[in-house]
Design a protein around this motif. Sequence first.
Motif: not given
Length: 91
Positions: A46-47, A50, A39-41, A43-44
């Motif tokens: 996705r950032g 963006n 999940l942390q990967q 999020c990274a």
Amino acid sequence: MPKQIEDQKKILLRVRKISGQVQAIERALIEQKNCDAILQQICAARGAMNGLMHELLEVHLKDTLVVNQSSEQERSEELQNISKILKSYLK
């Protein structure tokens, strides 16, 4: 695609980093890593997506609306196109 070589290089570098992040997610899933880490990967990644969107949008606006010698009508149409893309992106 960005018109300036420097902008092209920056955008491609971002895409390659995102590709590496997605491949790392795939490897983590195959290796059945801890969900928290996956999940942390995500999020990274996705950032990073963006950031890519922001950078490419900025370059596009500069190339299309500022530097380009376009008419008022062409700029208005381009603004409408960008607005549609942003609405889709922000859903």
